[in-house]
Design a protein around this motif. Structure first.
Motif, PDB file in Angstrom:
ATOM      1  N   ALA A  47     -29.502  33.272 -40.689  1.00  0.00           N
ATOM      2  CA  ALA A  47     -28.346  33.608 -39.859  1.00  0.00           C
ATOM      3  C   ALA A  47     -28.357  32.799 -38.567  1.00  0.00           C
ATOM      4  O   ALA A  47     -27.328  32.676 -37.890  1.00  0.00           O
ATOM      5  CB  ALA A  47     -28.349  35.098 -39.540  1.00  0.00           C
ATOM      6  N   GLY A  48     -29.509  32.258 -38.209  1.00  0.00           N
ATOM      7  CA  GLY A  48     -29.649  31.481 -36.988  1.00  0.00           C
ATOM      8  C   GLY A  48     -31.107  31.153 -36.773  1.00  0.00           C
ATOM      9  O   GLY A  48     -31.985  31.578 -37.544  1.00  0.00           O
ATOM     10  N   ALA A  49     -31.403  30.389 -35.733  1.00  0.00           N
ATOM     11  CA  ALA A  49     -32.782  30.014 -35.429  1.00  0.00           C
ATOM     12  C   ALA A  49     -32.950  29.845 -33.923  1.00  0.00           C
ATOM     13  O   ALA A  49     -32.021  29.445 -33.222  1.00  0.00           O
ATOM     14  CB  ALA A  49     -33.169  28.726 -36.150  1.00  0.00           C
ATOM     15  N   VAL A  50     -34.154  30.164 -33.440  1.00  0.00           N
ATOM     16  CA  VAL A  50     -34.479  30.039 -32.021  1.00  0.00           C
ATOM     17  C   VAL A  50     -35.796  29.280 -31.894  1.00  0.00           C
ATOM     18  O   VAL A  50     -36.791  29.623 -32.542  1.00  0.00           O
ATOM     19  CB  VAL A  50     -34.621  31.419 -31.342  1.00  0.00           C
ATOM     20  N   LEU A  88     -28.224  27.462 -33.372  1.00  0.00           N
ATOM     21  CA  LEU A  88     -29.575  27.206 -32.884  1.00  0.00           C
ATOM     22  C   LEU A  88     -29.646  27.359 -31.372  1.00  0.00           C
ATOM     23  O   LEU A  88     -28.807  26.844 -30.640  1.00  0.00           O
ATOM     24  CB  LEU A  88     -29.998  25.790 -33.281  1.00  0.00           C
ATOM     25  N   LEU A  89     -30.670  28.080 -30.915  1.00  0.00           N
ATOM     26  CA  LEU A  89     -30.970  28.197 -29.490  1.00  0.00           C
ATOM     27  C   LEU A  89     -32.275  27.466 -29.209  1.00  0.00           C
ATOM     28  O   LEU A  89     -33.296  27.747 -29.841  1.00  0.00           O
ATOM     29  CB  LEU A  89     -31.099  29.670 -29.090  1.00  0.00           C
ATOM     30  N   VAL A 138     -31.851  25.722 -22.839  1.00  0.00           N
ATOM     31  CA  VAL A 138     -31.963  26.753 -21.808  1.00  0.00           C
ATOM     32  C   VAL A 138     -33.387  26.711 -21.277  1.00  0.00           C
ATOM     33  O   VAL A 138     -34.346  26.807 -22.051  1.00  0.00           O
ATOM     34  CB  VAL A 138     -31.667  28.154 -22.370  1.00  0.00           C
ATOM     35  N   CYS A 139     -33.530  26.531 -19.956  1.00  0.00           N
ATOM     36  CA  CYS A 139     -34.854  26.499 -19.333  1.00  0.00           C
ATOM     37  C   CYS A 139     -35.018  27.741 -18.464  1.00  0.00           C
ATOM     38  O   CYS A 139     -34.253  27.962 -17.523  1.00  0.00           O
ATOM     39  CB  CYS A 139     -35.035  25.232 -18.505  1.00  0.00           C
ATOM     40  N   THR A 198     -32.417  36.427 -22.749  1.00  0.00           N
ATOM     41  CA  THR A 198     -31.672  35.214 -23.080  1.00  0.00           C
ATOM     42  C   THR A 198     -31.340  35.181 -24.563  1.00  0.00           C
ATOM     43  O   THR A 198     -30.217  34.849 -24.970  1.00  0.00           O
ATOM     44  CB  THR A 198     -32.486  33.962 -22.694  1.00  0.00           C
ATOM     45  N   ILE A 199     -32.314  35.530 -25.399  1.00  0.00           N
ATOM     46  CA  ILE A 199     -32.081  35.571 -26.845  1.00  0.00           C
ATOM     47  C   ILE A 199     -31.068  36.653 -27.192  1.00  0.00           C
ATOM     48  O   ILE A 199     -30.191  36.458 -28.050  1.00  0.00           O
ATOM     49  CB  ILE A 199     -33.407  35.785 -27.597  1.00  0.00           C
TER      50      ILE A 199
END
Length: 331
Positions: A175-178, A273-274, A301-302, A322-323
């Motif tokens: 469904a997504g990835a981080v 993707l994050l 994102v930092c 953040t996630i």
């Protein structure tokens, strides 16, 4: 749920976590180093090789699970860590938001089995195959796959294989990835060389800390490598012991790993993707963060005031929040 062995959780609870309606072969496990928090269970997934892979599982508490249908989250750790690093803060946090959470321990890490006659836990392809086997057999919906450090490189390899035509036939869809403080798609060689030329003292420290595993016996070095200066020393000592006991074999043979890199590019990335890094990361620098983000054509994102171990650091909430914000956009 074929291939899953369920252990007695700590503390002992009367209700056992059921991951699916399929029959599972159950057996007791030896007591583990990491003591589970309330609502967590330790399970052992039987891989096609016959080896067992540890997972710490936490599902949403009663009354929360029915609120919407948030995707399951599957967490993959990096070197010297295991499933416990996610169980400390992020599993309670995300399960409380309705996510069914699975934190994996790669082979030869944590309480997972150790491959016989091997000098490393596995190759990049083997780790991806093991993660995919777990998702295929134990996770009922397409999950968001979250990887930290070298675990982020495993997630990248998973995405590449899935997006380059192997997804429907071989790898379960996501469904997504981080990617959290992830090693870039080219590997860690660029990080090492930059440190050698720009930060020679830091390069020596990183080499001693990670390659020579000196962090395991030095509190200051462990703290500088993984955590913020604001972290309590007693907490760092606790995590240091867990890290020292977590890694029975190196996660990779780095020479073989580097020979297989960079990760193949993705023609058209259909998975959201994050890419997230940390301003005080002693291992993956800002250039490494931007390299990864550029590779996937996303804005990084930092997190300010956070160190490499984002999920364990004194400001662990920053990464989790953040996630969470990103997951809301994802849905």
């Amino acid at each position: 749920m074929a291939a899953l062995l369920l252990a007695v959780p700590f503390p002992i609870q009367s209700n056992v976590v059921q991951l699916s309606s399929r029959k599972a072969k159950m057996s007791l496990s030896v007591a583990a180093v990491y003591e589970l928090k309330e609502g967590q269970s330790r399970v052992f997934h039987r891989l096609p090789s016959g080896l067992r892979m540890e997972a710490i599982v936490q599902k949403p508490p009663p009354g929360v699970e029915g609120l919407g249908s948030p995707p399951p989250l599957v967490f993959v750790h990096g070197s010297f860590h295991a499933a416990w690093c996610w169980a400390e803060h992020w599993l309670p946090f995300f399960s409380g938001s309705g996510h069914h959470c699975f934190a994996l321990s790669l082979l030869a890490q944590g309480e997972s089995d150790v491959p016989e006659g091997s000098s490393s836990a596995g190759t990049l392809q083997m780790h991806v195959d093991n993660v995919a086997d777990f998702i295929r057999k134990e996770v009922n919906l397409p999950p968001v796959l979250i990887g930290h450090s070298f675990g982020g490189l495993i997630v990248q390899s998973y995405l590449s294989r899935m997006e380059n035509g192997e997804g429907e036939d071989f790898l379960p869809l996501l469904a997504g990835a981080v990617l959290v403080c992830s090693v870039p798609p080219s590997g860690n060689s660029g990080l090492v060389w930059r440190y050698l030329f720009t930060k020679p003292i830091a390069a020596v420290k990183v080499t001693l800390s990670l390659a020579a595993k000196a962090f395991a016996n030095s509190l200051p070095l462990c703290k500088e490598t993984f955590f913020s200066s604001t972290m309590d020393d007693h907490q760092v000592l606790r995590y240091q012991r867990l890290m020292k006991d977590s890694s029975k074999l190196p996660l990779f043979d780095l020479k073989k790993l580097n020979a297989s890199l960079p990760v193949p590019s993705i023609p058209k990335n259909s998975v959201k993707l994050l890419v997230m890094g940390a301003s005080d990361d002693f291992i993956v620098d800002l250039e490494g963060l931007h390299e990864t983000a550029k590779f996937y054509d996303v804005q990084p994102v930092c997190l300010e005031g956070v160190a490499h171990d984002v999920m364990l650091d004194s400001n662990w909430q920053k990464g989790a929040e953040t996630i969470t914000s990103w997951l809301k956009i994802l849905s």
